[in-house]
Design a protein around this motif. Structure first.
Motif, short mmCIF file in Angstrom:
data_model
loop_
_atom_site.label_atom_id
_atom_site.label_comp_id
_atom_site.label_asym_id
_atom_site.label_seq_id
_atom_site.Cartn_x
_atom_site.Cartn_y
_atom_site.Cartn_z
N SER A 21 6.87 0.71 1.46
CA SER A 21 5.97 1.27 0.46
C SER A 21 4.79 0.34 0.25
CB SER A 21 6.71 1.43 -0.88
OG SER A 21 7.79 2.32 -0.77
N ALA A 23 1.86 -0.05 -2.71
CA ALA A 23 1.28 0.37 -3.99
C ALA A 23 -0.14 -0.15 -4.08
CB ALA A 23 2.12 -0.17 -5.13
N ASP A 73 1.24 9.35 -1.37
CA ASP A 73 1.41 10.08 -2.62
C ASP A 73 0.16 9.77 -3.45
OD1 ASP A 73 2.00 10.84 -5.28
OD2 ASP A 73 4.13 10.58 -4.95
N GLN A 75 -0.87 10.96 -6.24
CA GLN A 75 -0.63 10.83 -7.69
C GLN A 75 -0.18 9.43 -8.05
OE1 GLN A 75 -1.24 13.15 -10.10
NE2 GLN A 75 -2.15 14.39 -8.47
N LYS A 76 0.68 8.87 -7.21
CA LYS A 76 1.20 7.52 -7.46
C LYS A 76 0.32 6.45 -6.84
CE LYS A 76 6.05 8.93 -7.79
NZ LYS A 76 7.42 8.77 -7.23
N ASN A 77 -0.68 6.88 -6.06
CA ASN A 77 -1.56 5.96 -5.35
C ASN A 77 -0.77 5.02 -4.45
OD1 ASN A 77 -4.34 5.61 -4.92
ND2 ASN A 77 -4.36 3.71 -6.09
N MET A 78 0.08 5.61 -3.65
CA MET A 78 0.95 4.85 -2.76
C MET A 78 0.93 5.41 -1.35
SD MET A 78 4.30 4.11 -5.13
CE MET A 78 4.97 2.92 -3.96
#
Length: 122
Positions: A21, A23, A73, A75-78
């Motif tokens: 992941s 972020a 993603d 929305q999660k900025n990931m």
């Protein structure tokens, strides 16, 4: 200030899976080219996968096609890297990177994470 923070690395046996992941903060991943690179000791940093609005489908390095999947993603900025059927030669430090345009050249990426170690045992 842009920050990219990777997580999810570790030790896995050959044939196993890991999900990395990344972020992001400070800039939206949706508006930039996002990529995963890797670098093994003594080797150059090479591009593993790229995702961008400017290309119809993600780009993968030849040695990971069919095994790795990049996704994001918004929305999660990931950004994520799903790695399946891992091989010992996948052992490296994996980096998340952000660029302003579509490229696989590491010199064109403006922002980098600190990296996460992936070790695949045989």
């Amino acid at each position: 200030q842009v920050q990219l923070v990777e997580s999810g690395g570790g030790l896995v046996q050959a044939g196993g899976s890991l999900r990395l992941s990344c972020a992001a903060s400070g800039r939206p991943v949706s508006g930039h080219t996002m990529a995963w690179f890797r670098q093994a000791p003594g080797n150059k940093r090479t591009c593993v996968a790229v995702i961008s609005n400017e290309i119809s489908s993600p780009h993968y390095g030849d040695d990971v096609k069919g095994r790795f999947t990049i996704s994001r993603d918004n929305q999660k900025n990931m950004v994520f890297l799903q790695m399946n059927n891992l091989k010992p030669e996948d052992t490296a430090i994996y980096y998340c990177a952000m660029a302003a345009f579509v490229t696989i050249d590491s010199r064109d990426f403006d922002y980098w994470g600190q990296g996460t170690q992936v070790t695949v045992s045989s």
